[in-house]
Design a protein around this motif. Structure first.
Motif, PDB file in Angstrom:
ATOM      1  N   LEU A   1      15.375  42.887  30.129  1.00 35.39           N
ATOM      2  CA  LEU A   1      14.367  43.895  30.481  1.00 35.39           C
ATOM      3  C   LEU A   1      13.792  43.644  31.871  1.00 35.39           C
ATOM      4  O   LEU A   1      13.541  44.592  32.636  1.00 35.39           O
ATOM      5  N   LYS A   2      13.593  42.368  32.214  1.00 36.96           N
ATOM      6  CA  LYS A   2      13.082  42.036  33.545  1.00 36.96           C
ATOM      7  C   LYS A   2      14.085  42.417  34.618  1.00 36.96           C
ATOM      8  O   LYS A   2      13.724  43.017  35.645  1.00 36.96           O
ATOM      9  N   ARG A   3      15.349  42.065  34.383  1.00 36.50           N
ATOM     10  CA  ARG A   3      16.406  42.376  35.363  1.00 36.50           C
ATOM     11  C   ARG A   3      16.608  43.892  35.501  1.00 36.50           C
ATOM     12  O   ARG A   3      16.800  44.411  36.603  1.00 36.50           O
ATOM     13  N   ALA A   4      16.535  44.617  34.360  1.00 35.74           N
ATOM     14  CA  ALA A   4      16.692  46.071  34.392  1.00 35.74           C
ATOM     15  C   ALA A   4      15.562  46.727  35.181  1.00 35.74           C
ATOM     16  O   ALA A   4      15.772  47.698  35.914  1.00 35.74           O
ATOM     17  N   LYS A   5      14.352  46.186  35.035  1.00 34.93           N
ATOM     18  CA  LYS A   5      13.208  46.724  35.780  1.00 34.93           C
ATOM     19  C   LYS A   5      13.398  46.511  37.277  1.00 34.93           C
ATOM     20  O   LYS A   5      13.062  47.388  38.078  1.00 34.93           O
ATOM     21  N   GLU A   6      13.943  45.344  37.658  1.00 34.05           N
ATOM     22  CA  GLU A   6      14.195  45.071  39.078  1.00 34.05           C
ATOM     23  C   GLU A   6      15.209  46.050  39.670  1.00 34.05           C
ATOM     24  O   GLU A   6      15.122  46.423  40.838  1.00 34.05           O
ATOM     25  N   LEU A   7      16.177  46.477  38.833  1.00 32.71           N
ATOM     26  CA  LEU A   7      17.221  47.389  39.300  1.00 32.71           C
ATOM     27  C   LEU A   7      16.888  48.849  39.013  1.00 32.71           C
ATOM     28  O   LEU A   7      17.726  49.731  39.222  1.00 32.71           O
ATOM     29  N   ASN A   8      15.672  49.118  38.475  1.00 29.51           N
ATOM     30  CA  ASN A   8      15.250  50.493  38.137  1.00 29.51           C
ATOM     31  C   ASN A   8      16.196  51.146  37.133  1.00 29.51           C
ATOM     32  O   ASN A   8      16.566  52.319  37.261  1.00 29.51           O
ATOM     33  N   LEU A   9      16.605  50.366  36.115  1.00 26.28           N
ATOM     34  CA  LEU A   9      17.442  50.884  35.034  1.00 26.28           C
ATOM     35  C   LEU A   9      16.548  51.179  33.839  1.00 26.28           C
ATOM     36  O   LEU A   9      15.909  50.268  33.296  1.00 26.28           O
ATOM     37  N   PHE A  10      16.480  52.449  33.428  1.00 23.61           N
ATOM     38  CA  PHE A  10      15.629  52.832  32.312  1.00 23.61           C
ATOM     39  C   PHE A  10      16.394  53.761  31.382  1.00 23.61           C
ATOM     40  O   PHE A  10      17.297  54.484  31.807  1.00 23.61           O
ATOM     41  N   TRP A  11      16.042  53.706  30.102  1.00 26.81           N
ATOM     42  CA  TRP A  11      16.624  54.607  29.100  1.00 26.81           C
ATOM     43  C   TRP A  11      16.010  56.000  29.244  1.00 26.81           C
ATOM     44  O   TRP A  11      14.832  56.099  29.562  1.00 26.81           O
ATOM     45  N   PRO A  12      16.788  57.105  29.096  1.00 25.87           N
ATOM     46  CA  PRO A  12      18.193  57.127  28.657  1.00 25.87           C
ATOM     47  C   PRO A  12      19.177  56.843  29.791  1.00 25.87           C
ATOM     48  O   PRO A  12      18.897  57.149  30.957  1.00 25.87           O
ATOM     49  N   LEU A  13      20.317  56.297  29.415  1.00 31.07           N
ATOM     50  CA  LEU A  13      21.388  56.011  30.358  1.00 31.07           C
ATOM     51  C   LEU A  13      22.535  56.987  30.136  1.00 31.07           C
ATOM     52  O   LEU A  13      22.705  57.532  29.044  1.00 31.07           O
ATOM     53  N   SER A  14      23.334  57.189  31.153  1.00 32.53           N
ATOM     54  CA  SER A  14      24.505  58.055  31.008  1.00 32.53           C
ATOM     55  C   SER A  14      25.563  57.355  30.161  1.00 32.53           C
ATOM     56  O   SER A  14      25.566  56.129  30.036  1.00 32.53           O
ATOM     57  N   ASP A  15      26.491  58.147  29.574  1.00 33.63           N
ATOM     58  CA  ASP A  15      27.508  57.594  28.677  1.00 33.63           C
ATOM     59  C   ASP A  15      28.443  56.630  29.385  1.00 33.63           C
ATOM     60  O   ASP A  15      29.003  55.730  28.745  1.00 33.63           O
TER      61      ASP A  15
ATOM     62  N   THR B   1      28.344  51.758  30.180  1.00 28.84           N
ATOM     63  CA  THR B   1      28.613  50.971  28.987  1.00 28.84           C
ATOM     64  C   THR B   1      28.018  49.576  29.128  1.00 28.84           C
ATOM     65  O   THR B   1      27.522  49.204  30.198  1.00 28.84           O
ATOM     66  N   ASP B   2      28.105  48.803  28.031  1.00 29.58           N
ATOM     67  CA  ASP B   2      27.586  47.430  28.070  1.00 29.58           C
ATOM     68  C   ASP B   2      28.308  46.604  29.123  1.00 29.58           C
ATOM     69  O   ASP B   2      27.698  45.758  29.796  1.00 29.58           O
ATOM     70  N   ALA B   3      29.635  46.844  29.273  1.00 26.87           N
ATOM     71  CA  ALA B   3      30.396  46.087  30.278  1.00 26.87           C
ATOM     72  C   ALA B   3      29.925  46.421  31.693  1.00 26.87           C
ATOM     73  O   ALA B   3      29.787  45.536  32.547  1.00 26.87           O
ATOM     74  N   VAL B   4      29.655  47.703  31.948  1.00 30.30           N
ATOM     75  CA  VAL B   4      29.177  48.117  33.264  1.00 30.30           C
ATOM     76  C   VAL B   4      27.787  47.533  33.530  1.00 30.30           C
ATOM     77  O   VAL B   4      27.488  47.045  34.631  1.00 30.30           O
ATOM     78  N   LEU B   5      26.919  47.603  32.501  1.00 24.92           N
ATOM     79  CA  LEU B   5      25.570  47.072  32.666  1.00 24.92           C
ATOM     80  C   LEU B   5      25.585  45.563  32.907  1.00 24.92           C
ATOM     81  O   LEU B   5      24.773  45.045  33.679  1.00 24.92           O
ATOM     82  N   GLU B   6      26.503  44.858  32.262  1.00 24.51           N
ATOM     83  CA  GLU B   6      26.586  43.406  32.468  1.00 24.51           C
ATOM     84  C   GLU B   6      26.929  43.088  33.912  1.00 24.51           C
ATOM     85  O   GLU B   6      26.381  42.155  34.503  1.00 24.51           O
ATOM     86  N   GLN B   7      27.854  43.870  34.492  1.00 24.59           N
ATOM     87  CA  GLN B   7      28.212  43.654  35.893  1.00 24.59           C
ATOM     88  C   GLN B   7      27.030  43.943  36.820  1.00 24.59           C
ATOM     89  O   GLN B   7      26.838  43.268  37.837  1.00 24.59           O
ATOM     90  N   LEU B   8      26.215  44.963  36.447  1.00 19.90           N
ATOM     91  CA  LEU B   8      25.057  45.304  37.275  1.00 19.90           C
ATOM     92  C   LEU B   8      23.952  44.255  37.147  1.00 19.90           C
ATOM     93  O   LEU B   8      23.353  43.836  38.145  1.00 19.90           O
ATOM     94  N   LEU B   9      23.688  43.842  35.912  1.00 21.80           N
ATOM     95  CA  LEU B   9      22.576  42.918  35.675  1.00 21.80           C
ATOM     96  C   LEU B   9      22.908  41.486  36.077  1.00 21.80           C
ATOM     97  O   LEU B   9      22.093  40.795  36.681  1.00 21.80           O
TER      98      LEU B   9
END
Length: 511
Positions: free
Chosen positions: A35-49, A52-60
């Motif tokens: 949640l901390k890392r997502a906030k730093e990257l401005n990633l909030f729900w809802p997300l586009s399809d 995926t978890d694999a894409v988010l892992e690469q981003l986070l």
């Protein structure tokens, strides 16, 4: 892989890090970091399809895959050894390091070693009573003692399994009987329960039954059943399964099961029921009495406590019911179709021999590969063996094949020459069903592309001199074995026609 999407979804619904960690499942530290890392990257729900978890892992965590793997300690062995006199964590860590080095494994540092042992110890500590908030949690389970139904035709006694759902705060209860404990009955029971309660609680605590949890040996590796997870997302709730052989994780459901066995199942023991609907009508009457029954150690009843404190706080029901779906795994065959309930549905041909996930509802069949939808069909009904084929799923040469029919093959052959026309017509009429000959006609079309129209015409002429019904194979053999001779004959005929192109023969003057 950590379920990053689910962590962000539950966080958007206002769940605490602890409840998110129990639902996913993962550690609270992981939830906090995500949640901390997502906030730093401005990633909030809802997300586009496509996120995926694999894409988010690469981003986070772009450097996550570069971490080294360290061998974890044997917790069962450590717990037993620490009970012995003189054995300390320092001694066990020293032995652990020597064993890792002997086997070529990378060990943990002493602080990490102690941390993991401490985390394991917490799982074996004494439990405590947790006071629940109104409208926070529902506990669900199957009752141990079934009810009985008599088959009116055969007189056979059939078991009816009892589903129990309990609001944790008020202990307001829902009960319904089903003929089995399969996925469809499990989901249908939840739908009816939410409608009976008139709303949705934030947390759903099921037992570790197969319809709720996919078991992979260890609790950390357990996954929520796909259909059950869809139901949770549809109703905006979180599923936190009880631990295996841990009835204290859902004490209200366990306690209510005993009461249901007494006040409903046992109370109906002297009555006979000849259908499931008849049994459920009787259960509903007893259930109303049970919920109105006054508590022994506190004021009021389940119904009063529920109506006053819980129902106003429940999340509203969706406008429509959740559509029940089944999930299956299928392998794409060489004809780029999968089989579902003896019906066949097309998939893009690139996925031939791949294993795909299939979501089946009453009206649709959706096909997924690596959690991405690759095909969708209206569900076929009626006689088995029907095909639902999307033209775009077919290879290009197969799409061209669909464009051909008997009349088009004849027109194509007529443009080449009279002999080719007679040969194609003979092939088209050689089978009882014309479509069975299209493959041979397509073969002749490819021979024309390979050798030329002139050579194909000459080969058909030669084949017709042997038989009035030549086959594709015989024409192909003539082209393969005599193509040079046919070419020279064709060139000679063409040169003769050119040399005497303006000469009028005797037939012209006879006319």
């Amino acid at each position: 892989m950590t379920k990053y999407r689910e962590i962000l979804r539950l966080s958007s619904l206002g769940f605490s890090n602890r409840n998110i960690a129990l639902s996913v499942p993962c550690s609270r530290n992981t939830v906090s970091k995500v949640l901390k890392r997502a906030k730093e990257l401005n990633l909030f729900w809802p997300l586009s399809d496509d996120q995926t978890d694999a894409v988010l892992e690469q981003l986070l965590y772009p450097k996550l895959h570069n971490r080294s793997n360290r061998r974890m300690p044997d917790y069962d062995y450590i717990r037993k050894e620490l009970l012995r006199n003189g054995v300390s964590k320092k001694l066990l860590w020293t032995e652990y390091i020597e064993d890792c080095r002997a086997n070529g494994d990378e060990p943990l540092m002493y602080s990490q070693f102690c941390y993991h042992i401490q985390q394991d110890e917490q799982k074996h500590r004494a439990t405590m009573h947790i006071k629940r908030k109104p409208a926070e949690q529902i506990e669900v389970d199957w009752a141990g003692d079934p009810a009985m139904i008599i088959d009116p035709d055969t007189g056979e006694i059939i078991k009816a399994h009892i589903f129990v759902g309990v609001m944790t705060y008020s202990q307001y209860t829902y009960v319904e009987a089903f003929l089995d404990m399969k996925q469809r009955s499990w989901i249908k029971a939840h739908i009816h329960m939410y409608e009976y309660f008139g709303g949705v609680a934030k947390i759903l605590v099921p037992d570790n039954c197969k319809t709720a949890v996919i078991h992979n040996g260890k609790r950390k590796d357990q996954q929520i059943n796909q259909t059950y997870q869809e139901l949770a997302e549809y109703y905006g709730t979180a599923i936190i399964p009880a631990r295996v052989r841990s009835p204290k994780d859902k004490p209200n459901a366990e306690g209510t099961v005993g009461n249901i066995s007494t006040w409903i199942t046992a109370a109906l023991r002297n009555e006979q029921f000849f259908s499931l609907a008849e049994l459920n009508r009787a259960i509903r009457k007893k259930l109303l009495t049970f919920n109105q029954k006054l508590f022994q150690k506190k004021e009021g009843s389940r119904l009063e406590l529920f109506l006053e404190n819980e129902k106003p706080l429940l999340s509203p029901l969706p406008a429509t019911r959740f559509e029940l779906s089944d999930w299956k795994t299928a392998t794409v065959q060489f004809n780029y179709h999968i089989s579902v309930d003896k019906m066949l549905y097309s998939v893009p041909y690139e996925y031939i021999k791949k294993k795909v996930d299939v979501k089946i509802t009453d009206n649709t069949v959706e096909i997924f590969y690596n959690h991405n939808r690759i095909a969708s069909h209206r569900r076929l009904k009626g006689r088995p063996g029907q095909y639902s084929t999307v033209t775009a799923h077919m290879p290009e040469d197969h799409q061209k094949y669909l464009e051909w029919n008997g009349d088009r093959f004849r027109k194509w052959a007529e443009q080449i020459g009279i002999n080719t026309y007679h040969a194609v017509n003979a092939i088209l009429t050689s089978k009882r069903v014309e479509q069975q000959t299209y493959r041979s006609c397509m073969g002749l079309l490819k021979l024309a592309e390979k050798y030329s129209d002139t050579l194909l015409e000459a080969a058909c002429k030669k084949a017709l001199s042997y038989t009035s019904s030549p086959s594709y194979k015989s024409i192909k053999n003539i082209l393969v074995t005599s193509s040079k001779k046919l070419k020279s004959e064709a060139d000679h005929t063409e040169s003769t026609h050119k040399a005497h192109g303006i000469t009028r023969g005797a037939d012209y003057y006879r006319r």
